[in-house]
Design a protein around this motif. Structure first.
Motif, PDB file in Angstrom:
ATOM      1  N   ALA A 240       0.829  -1.210   0.000  1.00 33.60           N
ATOM      2  CA  ALA A 240       0.000   0.000   0.000  1.00 33.60           C
ATOM      3  C   ALA A 240       0.856   1.250   0.000  1.00 33.60           C
ATOM      4  CB  ALA A 240      -0.917  -0.007   1.223  1.00 33.60           C
ATOM      5  N   ALA A 241       1.972   1.212   0.739  1.00 31.61           N
ATOM      6  CA  ALA A 241       2.883   2.353   0.736  1.00 31.61           C
ATOM      7  C   ALA A 241       3.485   2.549  -0.647  1.00 31.61           C
ATOM      8  CB  ALA A 241       3.982   2.140   1.775  1.00 31.61           C
ATOM      9  N   ALA A 242       3.850   1.442  -1.295  1.00 28.92           N
ATOM     10  CA  ALA A 242       4.427   1.534  -2.639  1.00 28.92           C
ATOM     11  C   ALA A 242       3.402   2.066  -3.637  1.00 28.92           C
ATOM     12  CB  ALA A 242       4.952   0.168  -3.071  1.00 28.92           C
ATOM     13  N   LEU A 243       2.167   1.621  -3.520  1.00 32.55           N
ATOM     14  CA  LEU A 243       1.119   2.136  -4.411  1.00 32.55           C
ATOM     15  C   LEU A 243       0.899   3.626  -4.195  1.00 32.55           C
ATOM     16  CD1 LEU A 243      -1.489  -0.759  -4.261  1.00 32.55           C
ATOM     17  CD2 LEU A 243      -0.435   0.151  -6.344  1.00 32.55           C
ATOM     18  N   TYR A 244       0.894   4.041  -2.933  1.00 28.95           N
ATOM     19  CA  TYR A 244       0.755   5.471  -2.658  1.00 28.95           C
ATOM     20  C   TYR A 244       1.907   6.244  -3.283  1.00 28.95           C
ATOM     21  CZ  TYR A 244       0.138   9.900  -0.340  1.00 28.95           C
ATOM     22  OH  TYR A 244      -0.053  11.251  -0.123  1.00 28.95           O
ATOM     23  N   ALA A 245       3.109   5.721  -3.151  1.00 25.40           N
ATOM     24  CA  ALA A 245       4.280   6.387  -3.730  1.00 25.40           C
ATOM     25  C   ALA A 245       4.171   6.465  -5.249  1.00 25.40           C
ATOM     26  CB  ALA A 245       5.546   5.637  -3.326  1.00 25.40           C
ATOM     27  N   LEU A 246       3.699   5.397  -5.855  1.00 23.38           N
ATOM     28  CA  LEU A 246       3.563   5.373  -7.316  1.00 23.38           C
ATOM     29  C   LEU A 246       2.591   6.449  -7.793  1.00 23.38           C
ATOM     30  CD1 LEU A 246       4.696   3.593  -9.648  1.00 23.38           C
ATOM     31  CD2 LEU A 246       2.611   2.228  -9.460  1.00 23.38           C
ATOM     32  N   ASP A 247       1.546   6.664  -7.024  1.00 25.90           N
ATOM     33  CA  ASP A 247       0.527   7.649  -7.409  1.00 25.90           C
ATOM     34  C   ASP A 247       0.885   9.078  -7.038  1.00 25.90           C
ATOM     35  OD1 ASP A 247      -1.153   5.724  -8.502  1.00 25.90           O
ATOM     36  OD2 ASP A 247      -2.217   5.378  -6.616  1.00 25.90           O
ATOM     37  N   ASN A 248       1.714   9.264  -5.999  1.00 23.26           N
ATOM     38  CA  ASN A 248       1.901  10.605  -5.454  1.00 23.26           C
ATOM     39  C   ASN A 248       3.335  11.117  -5.401  1.00 23.26           C
ATOM     40  OD1 ASN A 248      -0.958  11.305  -4.236  1.00 23.26           O
ATOM     41  ND2 ASN A 248      -0.556   9.174  -3.693  1.00 23.26           N
ATOM     42  N   HIS A 249       4.332  10.240  -5.533  1.00 23.14           N
ATOM     43  CA  HIS A 249       5.703  10.671  -5.298  1.00 23.14           C
ATOM     44  C   HIS A 249       6.619  10.596  -6.512  1.00 23.14           C
ATOM     45  CE1 HIS A 249       5.459  10.014  -0.630  1.00 23.14           C
ATOM     46  NE2 HIS A 249       4.725  11.031  -1.056  1.00 23.14           N
ATOM     47  N   VAL A 250       6.092  10.223  -7.662  1.00 26.41           N
ATOM     48  CA  VAL A 250       6.960  10.145  -8.844  1.00 26.41           C
ATOM     49  C   VAL A 250       7.221  11.536  -9.413  1.00 26.41           C
ATOM     50  CG1 VAL A 250       7.219   9.289 -11.202  1.00 26.41           C
ATOM     51  CG2 VAL A 250       6.304   7.779  -9.424  1.00 26.41           C
ATOM     52  N   ALA A 251       6.173  12.284  -9.699  1.00 22.56           N
ATOM     53  CA  ALA A 251       6.351  13.609 -10.314  1.00 22.56           C
ATOM     54  C   ALA A 251       7.173  14.525  -9.424  1.00 22.56           C
ATOM     55  CB  ALA A 251       4.995  14.233 -10.626  1.00 22.56           C
ATOM     56  N   ARG A 252       7.032  14.387  -8.099  1.00 26.79           N
ATOM     57  CA  ARG A 252       7.749  15.280  -7.202  1.00 26.79           C
ATOM     58  C   ARG A 252       9.250  14.992  -7.159  1.00 26.79           C
ATOM     59  NH1 ARG A 252      10.293  13.490  -3.710  1.00 26.79           N
ATOM     60  NH2 ARG A 252      10.797  15.614  -3.053  1.00 26.79           N
ATOM     61  N   LEU A 253       9.705  13.919  -7.772  1.00 27.31           N
ATOM     62  CA  LEU A 253      11.149  13.689  -7.858  1.00 27.31           C
ATOM     63  C   LEU A 253      11.855  14.858  -8.546  1.00 27.31           C
ATOM     64  CD1 LEU A 253      11.192   9.906  -8.857  1.00 27.31           C
ATOM     65  CD2 LEU A 253      11.888  10.878  -6.650  1.00 27.31           C
ATOM     66  N   ALA A 254      11.124  15.599  -9.374  1.00 28.18           N
ATOM     67  CA  ALA A 254      11.701  16.777 -10.022  1.00 28.18           C
ATOM     68  C   ALA A 254      12.184  17.788  -8.984  1.00 28.18           C
ATOM     69  CB  ALA A 254      10.681  17.423 -10.950  1.00 28.18           C
ATOM     70  N   GLU A 255      11.514  17.859  -7.836  1.00 36.63           N
ATOM     71  CA  GLU A 255      11.961  18.761  -6.775  1.00 36.63           C
ATOM     72  C   GLU A 255      13.328  18.325  -6.245  1.00 36.63           C
ATOM     73  OE1 GLU A 255       9.067  19.142  -3.655  1.00 36.63           O
ATOM     74  OE2 GLU A 255       7.391  19.009  -5.068  1.00 36.63           O
ATOM     75  N   ASP A 256      13.498  17.026  -6.044  1.00 40.66           N
ATOM     76  CA  ASP A 256      14.795  16.523  -5.572  1.00 40.66           C
ATOM     77  C   ASP A 256      15.897  16.849  -6.560  1.00 40.66           C
ATOM     78  OD1 ASP A 256      13.322  15.462  -3.504  1.00 40.66           O
ATOM     79  OD2 ASP A 256      13.303  13.427  -4.321  1.00 40.66           O
ATOM     80  N   HIS A 257      15.595  16.721  -7.849  1.00 42.85           N
ATOM     81  CA  HIS A 257      16.599  17.021  -8.879  1.00 42.85           C
ATOM     82  C   HIS A 257      16.956  18.506  -8.852  1.00 42.85           C
ATOM     83  CE1 HIS A 257      14.986  13.314 -11.300  1.00 42.85           C
ATOM     84  NE2 HIS A 257      15.462  12.990 -10.119  1.00 42.85           N
ATOM     85  N   ALA A 258      15.952  19.343  -8.690  1.00 42.28           N
ATOM     86  CA  ALA A 258      16.212  20.789  -8.618  1.00 42.28           C
ATOM     87  C   ALA A 258      17.036  21.126  -7.380  1.00 42.28           C
ATOM     88  CB  ALA A 258      14.890  21.554  -8.615  1.00 42.28           C
ATOM     89  N   HIS A 259      16.725  20.473  -6.269  1.00 38.43           N
ATOM     90  CA  HIS A 259      17.499  20.710  -5.050  1.00 38.43           C
ATOM     91  C   HIS A 259      18.950  20.264  -5.226  1.00 38.43           C
ATOM     92  CE1 HIS A 259      13.592  20.566  -2.431  1.00 38.43           C
ATOM     93  NE2 HIS A 259      13.736  21.705  -3.074  1.00 38.43           N
ATOM     94  N   ALA A 260      19.153  19.142  -5.926  1.00 37.45           N
ATOM     95  CA  ALA A 260      20.518  18.669  -6.150  1.00 37.45           C
ATOM     96  C   ALA A 260      21.302  19.651  -7.016  1.00 37.45           C
ATOM     97  CB  ALA A 260      20.490  17.286  -6.802  1.00 37.45           C
ATOM     98  N   ARG A 261      20.653  20.192  -8.035  1.00 37.65           N
ATOM     99  CA  ARG A 261      21.343  21.172  -8.894  1.00 37.65           C
ATOM    100  C   ARG A 261      21.708  22.424  -8.095  1.00 37.65           C
ATOM    101  NH1 ARG A 261      17.356  19.303 -12.528  1.00 37.65           N
ATOM    102  NH2 ARG A 261      16.007  21.105 -12.113  1.00 37.65           N
ATOM    103  N   ARG A 262      20.802  22.871  -7.238  1.00 39.02           N
ATOM    104  CA  ARG A 262      21.105  24.044  -6.417  1.00 39.02           C
ATOM    105  C   ARG A 262      22.225  23.731  -5.429  1.00 39.02           C
ATOM    106  NH1 ARG A 262      19.695  28.902  -4.887  1.00 39.02           N
ATOM    107  NH2 ARG A 262      19.763  29.529  -2.696  1.00 39.02           N
ATOM    108  N   LEU A 263      22.171  22.564  -4.826  1.00 42.04           N
ATOM    109  CA  LEU A 263      23.215  22.155  -3.888  1.00 42.04           C
ATOM    110  C   LEU A 263      24.570  22.145  -4.581  1.00 42.04           C
ATOM    111  CD1 LEU A 263      24.122  20.972  -1.147  1.00 42.04           C
ATOM    112  CD2 LEU A 263      23.480  18.713  -2.033  1.00 42.04           C
ATOM    113  N   ALA A 264      24.634  21.589  -5.789  1.00 41.51           N
ATOM    114  CA  ALA A 264      25.899  21.533  -6.525  1.00 41.51           C
ATOM    115  C   ALA A 264      26.401  22.936  -6.856  1.00 41.51           C
ATOM    116  CB  ALA A 264      25.722  20.717  -7.804  1.00 41.51           C
ATOM    117  N   ALA A 265      25.504  23.802  -7.306  1.00 40.21           N
ATOM    118  CA  ALA A 265      25.905  25.156  -7.681  1.00 40.21           C
ATOM    119  C   ALA A 265      26.439  25.923  -6.476  1.00 40.21           C
ATOM    120  CB  ALA A 265      24.719  25.896  -8.300  1.00 40.21           C
TER     121      ALA A 265
END
Length: 341
Positions: A240-265
């Motif tokens: 159930a946790a994995a299903l919730y993640a599949l529905d709600n946490h995939v698109a938000r990975l873009a935030e993590d990528h943006a944070h990583a780029r800012r962290l690197a800069a």
């Protein structure tokens, strides 16, 4: 002082909404095939990856090892990139569990070429192991979270097919690749015989991976999962946790990528820290410091920044995830700046 934890995206904790999904999950005995939530997760993942069937496993390591066991027999060989997870981070399981010999190939940020695959396949000879499997990784952990370009991936897989090899994809962070490249995860997965995806990394579930693939592979995978002690009973609580993640946490990975780029800069501006911000494709930043890696880990821990050594003797890996905010990025860099001053 609140610690800011960049050690891995595995340190995430379930959100309140995910905890509700866990509490309300419909369950049954999964070893008997009677857990409806597990069945639903397996069907959803197989469909999303463009593969025929799937099986829920406790971990990404087990999913990868089950795949290797399904394709190879004792004395066979698997081709894989030298820094791959199945060699570096799975406890020597390839030879220990299956008697299979890995042939590590030097990649470019974890990526191989078709020529490398073709040239590395053993000719039939009583002196040599039989090359049976090509195992790839996307995104590639030790490659810095690098994403396989789909056409390059296709060409490498075609080289494996010409050599009559099976192909497995360790897609623990495949949804990071999906978001970064703007193409569906199936663009890679459907080219393989099997693909594993992990829900307890950037997707934020507490436990679990799924191995998807051909029906015959997944049938054998269930036998091997049982052999390895991975048969779980009322596993719908985890699914159930994995299903919730599949529905709600995939698109938000873009935030993590943006944070990583800012962290690197920001880290690139800190004296004594070297970062190639252009190589930050997903949620990982590799930073080189002027002191030995373990010394820096201890120093940064005292300043409330948790990291892990990676790669070179002075290199640390910093991984962004859903429990690291934009404010945390700025605060972490301020702490790192004070630590290295």
């Amino acid at each position: 002082m609140k610690p800011i934890d960049f050690r891995s995206d595995t340190v995430t904790k379930p959100t309140p909404a995910m905890r509700r999904a866990i509490a309300e999950a419909e369950v049954g005995d999964d070893v008997y095939g009677e857990d409806p939530t597990v069945r639903r997760l397996e069907e959803r993942v197989a469909e999303r990856l463009g593969l025929e069937a799937a099986v829920f496993t406790p971990s990404g390591t087990q999913a990868n090892q089950i795949a290797i066991g399904a394709y190879c027999r004792s004395g066979d060989e698997v081709l894989t990139e030298a820094g791959s997870h199945i060699i570096q981070y799975e406890g020597g399981a390839v030879p220990a569990l299956w008697g299979v010999q890995p042939q590590p190939l030097p990649g470019q940020r974890g990526l191989l070429t078709p020529e490398q695959v073709t040239e590395s396949v053993r000719p039939e000879n009583i002196h040599a192991p039989r090359t049976r499997l090509l195992s790839l990784e996307n995104t590639h952990n030790r490659g810095g979270g690098s994403v396989w370009p789909v056409e390059r991936f296709r060409a490498v897989v075609e080289a494996a097919r010409k050599a009559k090899l099976a192909v497995h994809l360790d897609g623990a962070r495949l949804f990071n690749a999906e978001v970064a490249a703007g193409v569906p995860a199936s663009a890679w997965a459907k080219l393989t015989d099997s693909t594993s995806v992990c829900f307890s990394k950037g997707l934020g579930a507490p436990v679990g991976s799924v191995l998807a693939g051909r029906k015959d592979v997944i049938y054998e995978a269930r036998r091997l999962r049982k052999r390895l002690g991975g048969g779980m009973r009322q596993a719908g609580l985890l699914a159930a946790a994995a299903l919730y993640a599949l529905d709600n946490h995939v698109a938000r990975l873009a935030e993590d990528h943006a944070h990583a780029r800012r962290l690197a800069a920001l880290l690139a501006e800190v004296p004594g820290v070297k970062v190639d911000a252009a190589q930050v494709e997903t949620n990982m930043v590799f930073a080189e410091f002027s002191r030995p890696a373990m010394e820096m880990v201890d120093l940064l821990t005292k300043h409330g920044v948790l990291t892990n050594p990676a790669g070179g003797p002075r290199t640390l890996r910093l991984v962004t995830h859903l429990d690291v905010s934009a404010e945390d990025i700025d605060e972490a860099v301020a702490r790192i700046r004070r630590a290295v001053a």
